[in-house]
Structures are given as structure tokens and as C-alpha cells.
Design an enzyme around this catalytic site. Structure first.
Site, short mmCIF file in Angstrom:
data_model
loop_
_atom_site.label_atom_id
_atom_site.label_comp_id
_atom_site.label_asym_id
_atom_site.label_seq_id
_atom_site.Cartn_x
_atom_site.Cartn_y
_atom_site.Cartn_z
N TYR A 1 -1.74 -1.00 10.90
CA TYR A 1 -2.05 -1.62 9.59
C TYR A 1 -0.89 -1.34 8.62
O TYR A 1 -0.35 -2.25 7.98
CB TYR A 1 -3.37 -1.06 9.03
CG TYR A 1 -3.45 -1.12 7.53
CD1 TYR A 1 -3.69 -2.33 6.87
CD2 TYR A 1 -3.25 0.03 6.74
CE1 TYR A 1 -3.72 -2.39 5.49
CE2 TYR A 1 -3.28 -0.02 5.37
CZ TYR A 1 -3.52 -1.23 4.74
OH TYR A 1 -3.54 -1.28 3.38
N SER B 1 0.84 -1.20 0.00
CA SER B 1 0.00 0.00 0.00
C SER B 1 0.87 1.25 0.00
O SER B 1 1.98 1.25 0.56
CB SER B 1 -0.86 -0.01 1.27
OG SER B 1 -1.45 1.25 1.48
N LYS C 1 2.19 -3.79 6.64
CA LYS C 1 2.57 -3.80 5.22
C LYS C 1 4.08 -3.57 5.08
O LYS C 1 4.76 -4.25 4.32
CB LYS C 1 1.82 -2.71 4.45
CG LYS C 1 0.32 -2.96 4.30
CD LYS C 1 0.03 -4.13 3.38
CE LYS C 1 -1.45 -4.37 3.18
NZ LYS C 1 -1.74 -5.69 2.59
C1 UD1 Z 1 -6.60 5.21 3.77
C2 UD1 Z 1 -5.43 4.64 4.54
C3 UD1 Z 1 -4.61 3.79 3.62
C4 UD1 Z 1 -5.42 2.75 2.93
C5 UD1 Z 1 -6.53 3.44 2.15
C6 UD1 Z 1 -7.43 2.42 1.49
C7 UD1 Z 1 -4.82 6.23 6.30
C8 UD1 Z 1 -3.74 7.10 6.85
N1 UD1 Z 1 -4.59 5.67 5.12
O1 UD1 Z 1 -6.12 6.17 2.86
O2 UD1 Z 1 -3.60 3.17 4.40
O3 UD1 Z 1 -4.62 1.99 2.09
O4 UD1 Z 1 -7.31 4.22 3.05
O5 UD1 Z 1 -8.10 3.00 0.42
O6 UD1 Z 1 -5.84 6.03 6.91
N2 UD1 Z 1 -12.44 11.71 3.73
C9 UD1 Z 1 -13.46 12.58 4.10
N3 UD1 Z 1 -14.57 12.06 4.69
C10 UD1 Z 1 -14.72 10.72 4.94
C11 UD1 Z 1 -13.68 9.84 4.56
C12 UD1 Z 1 -12.55 10.38 3.96
O7 UD1 Z 1 -13.37 13.79 3.89
O8 UD1 Z 1 -15.75 10.30 5.49
C13 UD1 Z 1 -11.25 12.26 3.04
C14 UD1 Z 1 -9.94 12.04 3.77
O9 UD1 Z 1 -9.68 13.09 4.66
C15 UD1 Z 1 -8.96 11.97 2.59
C16 UD1 Z 1 -9.77 11.37 1.45
O10 UD1 Z 1 -11.14 11.57 1.81
O11 UD1 Z 1 -8.55 13.28 2.21
C17 UD1 Z 1 -9.55 9.88 1.25
O12 UD1 Z 1 -9.71 9.20 2.49
P1 UD1 Z 1 -9.77 7.59 2.57
O13 UD1 Z 1 -10.70 7.06 1.55
O14 UD1 Z 1 -10.02 7.23 4.00
O15 UD1 Z 1 -8.31 7.13 2.13
P2 UD1 Z 1 -6.86 7.55 2.69
O16 UD1 Z 1 -6.96 8.23 3.99
O17 UD1 Z 1 -6.12 8.24 1.58
#
Ligand code: UD1
Length: 331
Positions: A148, A124, A152
Site C-alpha cells: 500500500y 500518506s 503511494k
Molecule cells: C496505519 C498505516 C498507514 C495508514 C494509516 C491510516 C502501517 C504501517 N501504517 O498507520 O500507512 O496511512 O494506518 O490511518 O500500517 N493500535 C493498537 N491496537 C489496534 C490498532 C492499532 O494498539 O487494534 C496501535 C498501533 O500499534 C499504533 C496506533 O495504534 O501505535 C495507531 O495504529 P493505526 O491506527 O493502525 O495507524 P498506523 O499504524 O499509524
């Protein structure tokens, strides 16, 4: 060529099984269905019109795994099986270390015993921690922010040491950016059992009315519109990346699998609404602890060395993710 797929009923595993079968590989699937459903196996068969063996086992069970290698002449393994929820891993670190590390060590010992030395591992982009610059290249420094991610990184270390000790191994580490979307048939897709942590499954639940609104975690980042930027990749493109990796297994290799393009939370939400003609209500809330402003891949190495290039658009990803949920009435 016969490929063992661990975690083959999961989100990325199931889409990879479809691409393997479409490319005329024989596959054997193992899954303990801890975060997936047995009916996915039938759906893979339905999409491809092909049959294959599948076993319900936990790959930490060495005797059962050994039996599968004894019954099937396995040429290569794609290893997806593992726990993957970041938040849960912070609350239950021992469970994550025990499961993800133990299962991988067991798998490697059994592979070694049967002289099966070809492996593609599901890593990842989380292993890059908070990158100092963008786009992220494979030789950037590695660090993690949660158990997690540490599993990895630890497994990557184990595989590098294994390769140093035995150069007959061919090992490719694939570092995924943010996989979303679903198969265009609408038969397989992402189906989290609990409240989703990740953005796309949450957007889908707001669109179907299951949740009232999406919380956008911060709009004061130094990005195009202040919301977080990520490299979203269609899960079918990601699955094709595994075929490319298998075709080019040779020594120890490491590749980013992403599109190389950054998309903000607001851009993703707006595209989803437009493509599917459905409103997605949102509120801006505080930043989520541990989040970084932006993250996207340098994709040149994967293109130059294994010929991988993602082709599907953000529109495709939004349409297919929603179509899967609508077709399966998971709301
Ligand atoms: C996360 C994990 C990563 C994992 C990936 C799977 C962390 C630090 N990283 O990545 O290890 O491999 O998921 O896809 O947790 N967001 C919102 N509202 C929400 C959910 C997310 O605004 O309800 C935003 C987050 O702040 C971010 C973006 O959407 O900017 C993507 O978030 P998310 O889908 O959770 O992925 P990652 O955090 O990039």
C-alpha cells in the site's frame, strides 16, 4: 472553479467535498463505491444544502472517465480513489499495484488530453517508513514497509516525473498523518466494511459493545507510557488542508498534514472514555509487526506556505467519531 473529486464518497473524500461546497467550489464526484456507500452522496448534499453531479465509475475505465471530462469543464482534480488497507495489500500486492497505479495513470492521461493540469494527490506519512528523528519533515528520506505504502511512493514518483516533463502542471502531494473523527453533524464518518485495522474504528467498536476489548499492540516502546505515539488529525481539519492546497496550487509542492502533536494509544483510549463517558476495555498484547514507536509531523511548511493549521483537539476527534457511530447505529 470546477473540481473533480475521485473517491469522493470515501472517508476523507466526503469530508473534503463538504468543505469544497462550503467554500463555493463546483464539484463533480466519481466513486465506484468499492469501499464506500452511495448514500454518502445524499448526506454531503444534506449537510451543505448544495447539489452536484456524481458518477458511479471506476477511474481505471478510460472511456467512461474521458466522457466525464468531455461533459464537464474540469479545472482541477483531487485524487483520493485507491485501496488503502495495509494488511490486505501485503496479501494481495498485485491487486494494489494494478488498481492504485493503473487508476492514477489513466486519470493523468485523461487530464493531459483535456489540458487539465491542476492536481492535489492524497499521499500518506507511510512514505517516510521508519524515520530517524522526529518531528518528520517533508525532506526526510522516503521508504516503505508494505505494498500500500509503495503504491503511494510510486505515485509520488510518477507525479514528480510528470512535473519535470511538463512544467504547466501544478501538483501538490499531501502526506496525511492519522486521520480520525467525523463530521460534527454525525452524517458522515469512517465506516469500514471489515474488521478495522486502525485504532480509532476499533476503539469505537469496543465502546459500542460490538467487540469485547481492544488489543493494545505493545507497552514497551520508548514513549511517554510505552504505547505507540501517532499524530492524529481531525478529518475536517484534513479536508480544510485540501482547500488550502487548491488555493495555492503552483508548481510541485509537498506538505505534511498533521497537528504536530503526538498522542499515545493509552492517551487516546483514556480521552475517548472520558469525553464520551463510556468504558473501553483493553488488554496489552505483543507489538504489531511493522509498527514504529512514534510518528508525528513537522507542520511548519504547510503553515508557512499554504496557511494550514489544524485546530481541532483530540477531545473533538473522540467525540465526533463516537457521535457518528451512535447516530448511525452501526452496531
Ligand atoms: C496505519 C498505516 C498507514 C495508514 C494509516 C491510516 C502501517 C504501517 N501504517 O498507520 O500507512 O496511512 O494506518 O490511518 O500500517 N493500535 C493498537 N491496537 C489496534 C490498532 C492499532 O494498539 O487494534 C496501535 C498501533 O500499534 C499504533 C496506533 O495504534 O501505535 C495507531 O495504529 P493505526 O491506527 O493502525 O495507524 P498506523 O499504524 O499509524
Amino acid at each position: 472553479m470546477k473540481v473533480l473529486v475521485t473517491g469522493g464518497a470515501g472517508f476523507i473524500g466526503s469530508h473534503t467535498c463538504v468543505e469544497l461546497l462550503n467554500n463555493n467550489y463546483d464539484i463533480v464526484v466519481v466513486d465506484n463505491y468499492s469501499n464506500s456507500k452511495p448514500e454518502v452522496i445524499d448526506k454531503i448534499k444534506k449537510i451543505t444544502g448544495k447539489d452536484f453531479k456524481n458518477y458511479e465509475i471506476d477511474i481505471c475505465d478510460k472511456e467512461k472517465l474521458d466522457k466525464i471530462f468531455a461533459e464537464n469543464k474540469i479545472d482541477a482534480v483531487i485524487h483520493f480513489a485507491g485501496y488503502k488497507a495495509v494488511g490486505e495489500s501485503v496479501k494481495k500486492p498485485l491487486m494494489y499495484y494494478r488498481n492504485n497505479i493503473d487508476s492514477t495513470l489513466t486519470l493523468l492521461e485523461v487530464m493531459n488530453k483535456y489540458n487539465c493540469k491542476n492536481l492535489v494527490f492524497s499521499s500518506s506519512a507511510t512514505v517516510y517508513g521508519s524515520p530517524n528523528s522526529l518531528p518528520i519533515k517533508e525532506d526526510f528520506p522516503l521508504s516503505t514497509t508494505n505494498p500500500y505504502g509503495t503504491t503511494k511512493l510510486m505515485i509520488e514518483g510518477i507525479l514528480k516525473d510528470l512535473y519535470i516533463s511538463d512544467k504547466d502542471f501544478n501538483i501538490t502531494l499531501l502526506r496525511y498523518f492519522n486521520p480520525i473523527g467525523a463530521h460534527e453533524s454525525g452524517l458522515i464518518g469512517e465506516n469500514p466494511n471489515d474488521i478495522p485495522n486502525n485504532l480509532m474504528p476499533y476503539i469505537v467498536k469496543v465502546a459500542t459493545g460490538e467487540y469485547d476489548h481492544l488489543n493494545i499492540f505493545g507497552n514497551d516502546y520508548d514513549t511517554i507510557d510505552g504505547t505507540g505515539v501517532r499524530d492524529y488529525i481531525h478529518v475536517v481539519d484534513l479536508a480544510i488542508g485540501h482547500i488550502k492546497a487548491l488555493e495555492h496550487l503552483n508548481g510541485l509542492r509537498i506538505y505534511n498534514l498533521g497537528t504536530g502533536k503526538g498522542t499515545s494509544v493509552l492517551e487516546l483510549v483514556n480521552t475517548f472514555s472520558k469525553v464520551n463517558n463510556v468504558p473501553v476495555k483493553y488488554e496489552i498484547t505483543d507489538r504489531r509487526a511493522g509498527d514504529i514507536a512514534a510518528c508525528y509531523a513537522d507542520v511548519k511548511k504547510a503553515f508557512n506556505e499554504i496557511g494550514f493549521k489544524a485546530t481541532k483537539t483530540i477531545e473533538d476527534m473522540c467525540r465526533d467519531a463516537y457521535n457518528f457511530v451512535i447516530q448511525n447505529k452501526k452496531y
